[in-house]
Design a protein around this motif. Structure first.
Motif, mmCIF file in Angstrom:
data_model
loop_
_atom_site.group_PDB
_atom_site.id
_atom_site.type_symbol
_atom_site.label_atom_id
_atom_site.label_comp_id
_atom_site.label_asym_id
_atom_site.label_seq_id
_atom_site.Cartn_x
_atom_site.Cartn_y
_atom_site.Cartn_z
ATOM 1 N N MET A 180 45.842 85.029 33.591
ATOM 2 C CA MET A 180 44.860 83.976 33.857
ATOM 3 C C MET A 180 45.531 82.623 34.060
ATOM 4 O O MET A 180 44.863 81.593 34.063
ATOM 5 C CB MET A 180 43.863 83.886 32.693
ATOM 6 C CG MET A 180 43.061 85.143 32.445
ATOM 7 S SD MET A 180 41.911 85.537 33.779
ATOM 8 C CE MET A 180 40.573 84.394 33.399
ATOM 9 N N GLU A 181 46.842 82.612 34.242
ATOM 10 C CA GLU A 181 47.573 81.346 34.357
ATOM 11 C C GLU A 181 47.065 80.478 35.495
ATOM 12 O O GLU A 181 47.206 79.250 35.470
ATOM 13 C CB GLU A 181 49.066 81.617 34.554
ATOM 14 C CG GLU A 181 49.398 82.360 35.840
ATOM 15 C CD GLU A 181 50.871 82.754 35.927
ATOM 16 O OE1 GLU A 181 51.644 82.397 35.024
ATOM 17 O OE2 GLU A 181 51.236 83.436 36.903
ATOM 18 N N PHE A 182 46.448 81.101 36.505
ATOM 19 C CA PHE A 182 45.950 80.340 37.655
ATOM 20 C C PHE A 182 44.864 79.341 37.269
ATOM 21 O O PHE A 182 44.585 78.394 38.013
ATOM 22 C CB PHE A 182 45.429 81.288 38.744
ATOM 23 C CG PHE A 182 44.313 82.199 38.303
ATOM 24 C CD1 PHE A 182 42.996 81.774 38.353
ATOM 25 C CD2 PHE A 182 44.585 83.479 37.850
ATOM 26 C CE1 PHE A 182 41.963 82.601 37.951
ATOM 27 C CE2 PHE A 182 43.556 84.328 37.448
ATOM 28 C CZ PHE A 182 42.246 83.890 37.490
ATOM 29 N N LEU A 183 44.233 79.532 36.109
ATOM 30 C CA LEU A 183 43.199 78.593 35.682
ATOM 31 C C LEU A 183 43.784 77.211 35.395
ATOM 32 O O LEU A 183 43.096 76.203 35.520
ATOM 33 C CB LEU A 183 42.486 79.129 34.439
ATOM 34 C CG LEU A 183 41.633 80.392 34.629
ATOM 35 C CD1 LEU A 183 41.023 80.821 33.301
ATOM 36 C CD2 LEU A 183 40.537 80.163 35.672
ATOM 37 N N ASN A 184 45.047 77.186 34.980
ATOM 38 C CA ASN A 184 45.750 75.915 34.772
ATOM 39 C C ASN A 184 47.246 76.205 34.813
ATOM 40 O O ASN A 184 47.891 76.390 33.772
ATOM 41 C CB ASN A 184 45.364 75.263 33.442
ATOM 42 C CG ASN A 184 45.842 73.820 33.347
ATOM 43 O OD1 ASN A 184 46.878 73.464 33.907
ATOM 44 N ND2 ASN A 184 45.090 72.984 32.644
ATOM 45 N N ILE A 185 47.793 76.269 36.010
ATOM 46 C CA ILE A 185 49.177 76.678 36.196
ATOM 47 C C ILE A 185 50.157 75.699 35.550
ATOM 48 O O ILE A 185 51.286 76.060 35.212
ATOM 49 C CB ILE A 185 49.495 76.853 37.703
ATOM 50 C CG1 ILE A 185 50.839 77.574 37.904
ATOM 51 C CG2 ILE A 185 49.435 75.522 38.417
ATOM 52 C CD1 ILE A 185 50.904 78.966 37.369
ATOM 53 N N ASP A 186 49.724 74.463 35.327
ATOM 54 C CA ASP A 186 50.625 73.450 34.768
ATOM 55 C C ASP A 186 50.647 73.417 33.239
ATOM 56 O O ASP A 186 51.535 72.792 32.646
ATOM 57 C CB ASP A 186 50.236 72.053 35.288
ATOM 58 C CG ASP A 186 50.387 71.941 36.796
ATOM 59 O OD1 ASP A 186 51.391 72.460 37.316
ATOM 60 O OD2 ASP A 186 49.499 71.350 37.442
ATOM 61 N N ASP A 187 49.675 74.085 32.612
ATOM 62 C CA ASP A 187 49.597 73.993 31.146
ATOM 63 C C ASP A 187 48.982 75.285 30.605
ATOM 64 O O ASP A 187 47.761 75.416 30.500
ATOM 65 C CB ASP A 187 48.748 72.785 30.748
ATOM 66 C CG ASP A 187 48.679 72.592 29.236
ATOM 67 O OD1 ASP A 187 49.339 73.344 28.500
ATOM 68 O OD2 ASP A 187 47.948 71.675 28.798
ATOM 69 N N PHE A 188 49.830 76.235 30.252
ATOM 70 C CA PHE A 188 49.314 77.523 29.783
ATOM 71 C C PHE A 188 48.587 77.398 28.453
ATOM 72 O O PHE A 188 47.673 78.184 28.166
ATOM 73 C CB PHE A 188 50.441 78.549 29.668
ATOM 74 C CG PHE A 188 49.964 79.924 29.302
ATOM 75 C CD1 PHE A 188 49.178 80.646 30.177
ATOM 76 C CD2 PHE A 188 50.275 80.460 28.056
ATOM 77 C CE1 PHE A 188 48.713 81.911 29.831
ATOM 78 C CE2 PHE A 188 49.816 81.723 27.702
ATOM 79 C CZ PHE A 188 49.038 82.455 28.599
#
Length: 306
Positions: A180-188
Motif C-alpha cells: 500500500m506504499e502508493f498511498l504515501n510513497i514519501d512517508d511509509f
C-alpha cells in the motif's frame, strides 16, 4: 483421343475451381473480423459483476479456446487506462478470448469501495473464469494484472489454482503492508497510521475513496513475491522508468522474484519513458508505450496459451 483430351481438360478445370474455392475460403477465414466486444453481467458471490468479453472471430473445430482475465488497479476500471480494449482485440486476433471486469467500487460496480478487498477480487476473478468456461467453453487461462491487479494476479494461483501464465504490469508487490506504499510513497509511517486507523474503525477515507480495514489486513498478511516463487508459473513482468508510486525496493524485489522463475521474463527498456499507468503527456510516446505493452504481452501469452 478427343474424348481423353476433353476429359483431361475437365479434370484440370475442376481442380482449378476446387483450388480457387479453397483459396477463397481461406481468405474469408483470415478476413473474418473478431466479434465486437460485448458487455456482460456475471453472477458473482456477492451479486452481479460488470464485465466485457472479447472473443476470437473463428476457431478451428476442436481447438481449445484459451482465456485471459484482465485485472485493473486500485480505483481503476475495466478500461485499464485505455490499454485493455486494444489488448483484447490483439489477443482475439490470435484466437484468445478475454474478459475484463470492474472490481468492487470501481467502474460500473454498484458496490461501495469498502468492498474492494483482495478476497472479494479473488472471488470475482474466479466467478469470471467459471462464467467463461460455462458460457464459451474456455480452457487454459492466464491473468494480466496492472498495479494492484498485478498483486492480485500474483496471489491468485496460490489460493485458487487453474492458471497457466501471468503477465504483471507494474505490480504493487511489496511484501505485506508495503503493497500500500502508493498511498504515501514519501512517508511509509503515514501508510502504517492509515492502516491502524482503518483496522480500528472499519475504514478510512483516502485517495477520494473509503478503504476498508479488511483490505489493509489482507495486504499485511500477503506476500505476492513469495506466492510467485511458490506457483512458479511462466510470468512476464514489466515496470516503467517513471513509476513514481512504487518504491525502488518493491521493483527490485519483484524483478528478482520473477527472474528466479524457470520461465520468468522481465521487460523494462521499452517502457522507460512511461509513468505507472504506461502513459505519457507526449502523444507519440504514449502511443509507442501502448504498442510496446500490447506486443510484449501478446507475444508472451501466445507462447504459453497456444
Amino acid at each position: 483421343m478427343h474424348k481423353q483430351t476433353h476429359k483431361r481438360a475437365f479434370y484440370t478445370l475442376a481442380g482449378c475451381i476446387a483450388a480457387l474455392a479453397l483459396c477463397v475460403a481461406a481468405s474469408l477465414f483470415l478476413l473474418t473480423p473478431a466479434p465486437k466486444a460485448q458487455d456482460v453481467t456475471i453472477p458473482g458471490t456477492r451479486g452481479d459483476i460488470y464485465a466485457t468479453v472479447q472473443l476470437p472471430g473463428k476457431l478451428a473445430r476442436g481447438e481449445e479456446l484459451p482465456l485471459v482475465v484482465l485485472c485493473h488497479g486500485f480505483t481503476g476500471s475495466r478500461s485499464g487506462d485505455g490499454h485493455f480494449a486494444p489488448l483484447a482485440a490483439d489477443l482475439a486476433a490470435q484466437g484468445i478470448a478475454t474478459v475484463r471486469l470492474d472490481f468492487p467500487g470501481c467502474g460500473n460496480s454498484i458496490e461501495p469501495f469498502t468492498a474492494y478487498t483482495l478476497s472479494n477480487m479473488t472471488d470475482d476473478v474466479e466467478s469470471a473464469i467459471t462464467y467463461m468456461q460455462q458460457t464459451y467453453g474456455t480452457g487454459c487461462t492466464a491473468l494480466v494484472g496492472h498495479s494492484m491487479g498485478g498483486r492480485l494476479a500474483s496471489l491468485y494461483p496460490q489460493c485458487r489454482g487453474g492458471i497457466t501464465a501471468l503477465a504483471l504490469w507494474s505490480p504493487a508487490n511489496g511484501a505485506g503492508l508495503r503493497g500500500m506504499e502508493f498511498l504515501n510513497i514519501d512517508d511509509f509511517s503515514a501508510v502504517e497510521a492509515l492502516a491502524a486507523e482503518a483496522e480500528a474503525s472499519g475504514s478510512i477515507s483516502t485517495w477520494g475513496v473509503d478503504v476498508s480495514g479488511t483490505l489493509f489486513t489482507e495486504m499485511r498478511d500477503s506476500d505476492p513475491n513469495a506466492a510467485l516463487r511458490e506457483s512458479a508459473l511462466p510470468t512476464l513482468l514489466t515496470y516503467t522508468g517513471h513509476e513514481g508510486i512504487l518504491s525502488d525496493t518493491t521493483q527490485a524485489e519483484t524483478i528478482a522474484a520473477v527472474e528466479s522463475l524457470p520461465d520468468g521474463r522481465v521487460v523494462l527498456e521499452p517502457f522507460a519513458e512511461g509513468n505507472h499507468n504506461y502513459l505519457s503527456e507526449d502523444a507519440a510516446t504514449a502511443a509507442a508505450l501502448d504498442k510496446a505493452l500490447r506486443e510484449t504481452t501478446v507475444a508472451f501469452l501466445v507462447e504459453y496459451l497456444k
